[in-house]
Design an enzyme around this catalytic site. Structure first.
Site, mmCIF file in Angstrom:
data_model
loop_
_atom_site.group_PDB
_atom_site.id
_atom_site.type_symbol
_atom_site.label_atom_id
_atom_site.label_comp_id
_atom_site.label_asym_id
_atom_site.label_seq_id
_atom_site.Cartn_x
_atom_site.Cartn_y
_atom_site.Cartn_z
ATOM 1 C CB CYS A 82 3.412 -1.035 -2.341
ATOM 2 S SG CYS A 82 5.058 -1.343 -1.691
ATOM 3 C CG HIS B 11 4.248 2.826 -4.976
ATOM 4 N ND1 HIS B 11 3.333 3.036 -3.973
ATOM 5 C CD2 HIS B 11 5.252 2.113 -4.433
ATOM 6 C CE1 HIS B 11 3.767 2.475 -2.865
ATOM 7 N NE2 HIS B 11 4.929 1.903 -3.110
ATOM 8 C CD GLU C 208 0.660 4.833 -5.754
ATOM 9 O OE1 GLU C 208 0.546 4.021 -6.704
ATOM 10 O OE2 GLU C 208 1.181 4.532 -4.663
HETATM 11 N N1 GLN Z 1 7.348 -2.654 2.999
HETATM 12 C C1 GLN Z 1 6.113 -2.013 3.346
HETATM 13 C C2 GLN Z 1 5.248 -2.927 4.218
HETATM 14 O O1 GLN Z 1 5.644 -3.983 4.573
HETATM 15 C C3 GLN Z 1 5.348 -1.596 2.094
HETATM 16 C C4 GLN Z 1 6.057 -0.459 1.409
HETATM 17 C C5 GLN Z 1 5.200 0.361 0.502
HETATM 18 O O2 GLN Z 1 3.953 0.298 0.531
HETATM 19 N N2 GLN Z 1 5.820 1.180 -0.290
HETATM 20 O O3 GLN Z 1 4.148 -2.584 4.559
#
Ligand code: GLN
Length: 197
Positions: free
Chosen positions: A80, A173, A175
């Protein structure tokens, strides 16, 4: 000797990654300073807030050290926000990513309406059926370089996981679920297995 895995512990959900890797028998280090990258087989850049991770990483001189780590054969997996940090380019003006992987990424690709959702998707290289994928204000990959392979997409074709040699980025994710198969894949990559399945 167990594999040595670092979790970048500047901000975000690094503790969840730590718990999974420890349950799989890896020796885990919380990495807060660049010298802690020495001797690691792999590093996870966790989910969180990419602008904060990038800001703190600059403060502690991580960008060059991270590039050295990958140049010297260390494996890196971003989840992410970690995917955003690893990108070569973002469609948004901020933050400035670290260009560890030849991907162009858009932050918060899924917008506000569905900024969090869960779905089951097959992941190439992960045997045993689809993975339950949790998306939280997730990015998506908009472009990828020649050496980069898409290993998971949504039903509508949106790429959400990519691999290139010892580098991997997932928009979701693993995890946060009890399924450890993607962590196991990263351990195989960290041990030097870069075969694509
Ligand atoms: N939208 C977040 C960002 O721009 C990332 C979100 C996440 O890691 N769950 O950093």
């Amino acid at each position: 000797m167990p594999l040595r895995i670092g979790v970048l512990a500047l901000q975000g959900d690094f503790q969840e990654h730590r718990a999974v890797f420890e349950s799989l028998g890896a020796a885990v280090t919380e990495v807060r300073l660049p010298h802690q990258l020495e001797g690691l087989d792999g590093l996870v850049i966790p989910g969180g807030e990419s602008t904060v991770i990038v800001k703190l990483a600059h403060r502690y001189d991580f960008p060059d050290a991270l590039r050295r780590f990958t140049d010297e054969g260390g494996a890196v997996w971003g989840t992410c926000a970690g995917m955003i940090v690893m990108a070569r380019e973002l469609l948004e003006p901020e933050p400035e990513p670290f260009s560890l992987m030849d991907i162009t990424v858009s932050r918060n690709w899924f917008g506000r309406q569905v900024d969090s959702f869960e779905t089951d998707i097959p992941v190439k290289g992960v045997p045993g059926g689809p993975v339950h994928a949790v998306f939280i204000r997730a990015p998506s990959v908009r472009e990828q370089g020649d050496g980069v392979e898409c290993i998971a997409k949504l039903e509508d074709g949106t790429p959400v996981a990519v691999r290139s040699g010892k580098l991997m980025a997932t928009a979701f994710h693993p995890e946060l679920t009890p399924d450890t198969r993607i962590h196991e894949l990263f351990l195989r990559m960290s041990a030097g297995d870069i075969s694509s399945v």
